[in-house]
Design a protein around this motif. Sequence first.
Motif, short mmCIF file in Angstrom:
data_model
loop_
_atom_site.label_atom_id
_atom_site.label_comp_id
_atom_site.label_asym_id
_atom_site.label_seq_id
_atom_site.Cartn_x
_atom_site.Cartn_y
_atom_site.Cartn_z
N PRO A 196 0.89 -1.27 0.07
CA PRO A 196 0.09 -0.08 0.00
C PRO A 196 0.77 1.23 -0.07
O PRO A 196 1.95 1.27 0.65
CB PRO A 196 -1.01 -0.19 1.36
CG PRO A 196 -0.07 -1.14 2.17
CD PRO A 196 0.46 -1.96 1.31
N LEU A 197 0.33 2.35 -0.73
CA LEU A 197 1.10 3.46 -1.09
C LEU A 197 2.60 3.28 -1.45
O LEU A 197 3.12 4.34 -1.80
CB LEU A 197 1.28 4.21 0.41
CG LEU A 197 -0.42 4.25 1.27
CD1 LEU A 197 0.06 5.20 2.49
CD2 LEU A 197 -1.31 5.01 0.29
N GLY A 198 2.78 2.19 -2.04
CA GLY A 198 4.22 2.03 -2.91
C GLY A 198 5.21 2.33 -1.67
O GLY A 198 6.47 2.18 -2.12
N VAL A 199 5.20 2.06 -0.15
CA VAL A 199 6.31 2.25 0.53
C VAL A 199 6.01 1.39 1.61
O VAL A 199 6.95 1.40 2.78
CB VAL A 199 6.37 3.77 1.01
CG1 VAL A 199 6.64 4.78 -0.09
CG2 VAL A 199 4.88 4.12 1.75
N LEU A 200 5.00 0.45 1.81
CA LEU A 200 4.74 -0.39 2.93
C LEU A 200 4.42 -1.69 2.69
O LEU A 200 3.47 -2.25 2.78
CB LEU A 200 3.43 0.17 3.75
CG LEU A 200 3.29 1.57 4.21
CD1 LEU A 200 2.06 1.98 4.52
CD2 LEU A 200 4.49 1.58 5.36
N GLY A 201 5.67 -2.25 1.92
CA GLY A 201 5.58 -3.70 1.09
C GLY A 201 5.32 -4.89 2.23
O GLY A 201 6.05 -4.49 3.51
N GLY A 202 4.68 -5.49 2.12
CA GLY A 202 4.56 -6.61 3.14
C GLY A 202 3.47 -6.71 3.84
O GLY A 202 3.00 -7.19 4.83
N THR A 203 2.65 -5.34 3.80
CA THR A 203 1.42 -5.15 4.45
C THR A 203 0.12 -6.14 4.57
O THR A 203 -0.03 -6.35 3.54
CB THR A 203 0.88 -3.73 4.60
OG1 THR A 203 2.02 -2.78 4.76
CG2 THR A 203 -0.27 -3.50 5.34
N VAL A 204 0.02 -6.60 5.93
CA VAL A 204 -1.15 -7.78 6.00
C VAL A 204 -2.45 -6.98 6.51
O VAL A 204 -2.34 -6.40 7.38
CB VAL A 204 -0.64 -8.85 6.68
CG1 VAL A 204 -1.79 -9.82 6.87
CG2 VAL A 204 0.54 -9.54 6.22
N THR A 205 -3.34 -7.03 6.04
CA THR A 205 -4.72 -6.57 6.48
C THR A 205 -5.78 -7.87 6.35
O THR A 205 -5.63 -8.77 5.67
CB THR A 205 -5.45 -5.42 5.54
OG1 THR A 205 -5.47 -5.75 4.24
CG2 THR A 205 -4.78 -4.29 5.69
N ARG A 206 -6.86 -7.66 7.15
CA ARG A 206 -7.76 -8.78 7.53
C ARG A 206 -9.21 -8.43 7.17
O ARG A 206 -9.57 -7.48 7.73
CB ARG A 206 -7.49 -9.28 8.71
CG ARG A 206 -8.19 -10.59 9.25
CD ARG A 206 -7.69 -10.91 10.75
NE ARG A 206 -8.24 -12.17 11.18
CZ ARG A 206 -7.90 -12.60 12.37
NH1 ARG A 206 -7.49 -11.98 13.40
NH2 ARG A 206 -8.46 -13.84 12.87
N GLY A 207 -9.88 -9.37 6.59
CA GLY A 207 -11.43 -9.26 6.50
C GLY A 207 -12.22 -10.32 6.12
O GLY A 207 -11.38 -11.67 6.31
N ILE A 208 -13.27 -10.32 5.58
CA ILE A 208 -13.96 -11.52 5.01
C ILE A 208 -14.28 -11.33 3.60
O ILE A 208 -14.46 -10.08 3.29
CB ILE A 208 -15.27 -11.72 6.09
CG1 ILE A 208 -16.25 -10.50 6.07
CG2 ILE A 208 -14.93 -12.00 7.55
CD1 ILE A 208 -17.58 -10.52 6.76
N VAL A 209 -14.97 -11.98 3.30
CA VAL A 209 -15.60 -12.20 1.83
C VAL A 209 -17.09 -11.74 2.09
O VAL A 209 -17.71 -12.44 2.73
CB VAL A 209 -15.50 -13.69 1.14
CG1 VAL A 209 -16.27 -13.43 -0.05
CG2 VAL A 209 -14.00 -14.08 0.75
N SER A 210 -17.24 -10.58 1.44
CA SER A 210 -18.41 -10.01 1.50
C SER A 210 -19.47 -10.49 0.48
O SER A 210 -20.66 -10.29 0.69
CB SER A 210 -18.42 -8.30 1.42
OG SER A 210 -17.30 -7.90 2.55
N ALA A 211 -18.94 -10.50 -0.92
CA ALA A 211 -19.77 -10.83 -1.81
C ALA A 211 -18.97 -11.91 -2.73
O ALA A 211 -17.50 -11.52 -2.72
CB ALA A 211 -20.38 -9.80 -2.68
N ILE A 212 -19.09 -12.72 -3.44
CA ILE A 212 -18.38 -13.68 -4.27
C ILE A 212 -18.42 -13.52 -5.93
O ILE A 212 -17.67 -13.77 -6.61
CB ILE A 212 -18.47 -15.20 -4.03
CG1 ILE A 212 -20.22 -15.67 -4.25
CG2 ILE A 212 -18.06 -15.50 -2.77
CD1 ILE A 212 -20.41 -17.18 -4.11
#
Length: 412
Positions: A196-212
């Motif tokens: 993200p933003l081209g400067v934060l490589g390897g960033t992990v975010t978490r969520g759920i599948v909202s629609a398939i």
Amino acid sequence: MNMKKLKKTLVCLALLLCIVMSAVSCAEIFVTDGGNKTNQSQNGGNSSSQQFERENVDAINYNITVSNAELGKQDLETVIAEIRTSVVEIYSTVSNGTSSGSGVIISISEPNDDGNRHALIVTCQHVIDGAKSVVVRTVNGDNFNAAFVASNKKSDVGLISIEETEDLKFTALSTASFADTSTLGIGREVLAIGNPLGVLGGTVTRGIVSAIDRSVSVEGRKMTLIQTDAAINGGNSGGGLFDAETGVLVGVVNAGVESATAQGLSFAIPANTVTAIITQLLDKGYVEGDYDFGVELAVKYTRSQGRPSVFGYSYTYTYYVCIDSLDEFGTFYKAGLRANDIITSVKIANEETLTLDGTANQSVASQNLTKLQDYLLGVYKVGDKVELTYGRGNAGDIEYKNISFEIMQYVN
């Protein structure tokens, strides 16, 4: 940060349509191609010397796996540690600077005659579109110059590769396995990993599948995508959306919604779509039945000098819908159309003829531009007949021609 803003909003999503209508430019889908860097040497790490040229795929044996339980069910930290080493940062040099994105390693070949291996990386087509060179940065900080393999604009899937050198090896890198998304359910927990933003490589975010199977329009491309509430920002495009329990690759992140009033609306290309596209790209270099008119449109005008007066000469302006730029692999270019050509009418397949006369009213010309853009987004197929009238020349000396051609297979 340089985000490519999309001209179309969500299709079949009434909530977002209401947001767009009720607030000024507050909810737009953007392709998440991330923050710009002015100098790639800022990325740090070691670098190889390979150029961004087309790779000879036939000479390399890539094996791509599909599995819904590649890693088995594990605790979250273990899953992240396993899959994070398959995600890379991508930095593209383009005509107006540099842009950033992400990618996922999906195959590492056996060593070649020089003892070096190749890694095949899936990303988004828009991440590498127009790139003069591409640098891939791995999780351990090493930089490899990438080679172009293939891409497909309609699906937004791109493939690039990197090669080991005598000094740079694929230390501690892994490959991702694709999920079978036909079994994916709403509520499945997922992880988005990217740059993200081209400067934060390897960033992990978490969520759920909202629609398939969310139907959206991304830069004029109608797509069926996975929707998730995992946080996505510019630079995440091409990164992975992974199953949080098994670590398999559920999708390739490609778009999000930018809004002051809407959060948690992110999208990824389903793994089954990606694998189907990759199979054809590796086999043929293109996707059968795919087409692209390959045209950017704009309102332009001609100016005619009128009679002189005490105030000088008066001028008459006529506004037209014109071709602004063309993709040399697209149907319009192959049919002989060129930049600055005036389009006055078009008929495709069984659709009604769209007439676009020149007008002294710039607002009317802008409406005609929108009509033609929407017309070209219709559902067509390779081989459909196109009848088009265009004009070429300068004010007072415009020659109009009627031409007929077929929609052509897109091969780049």
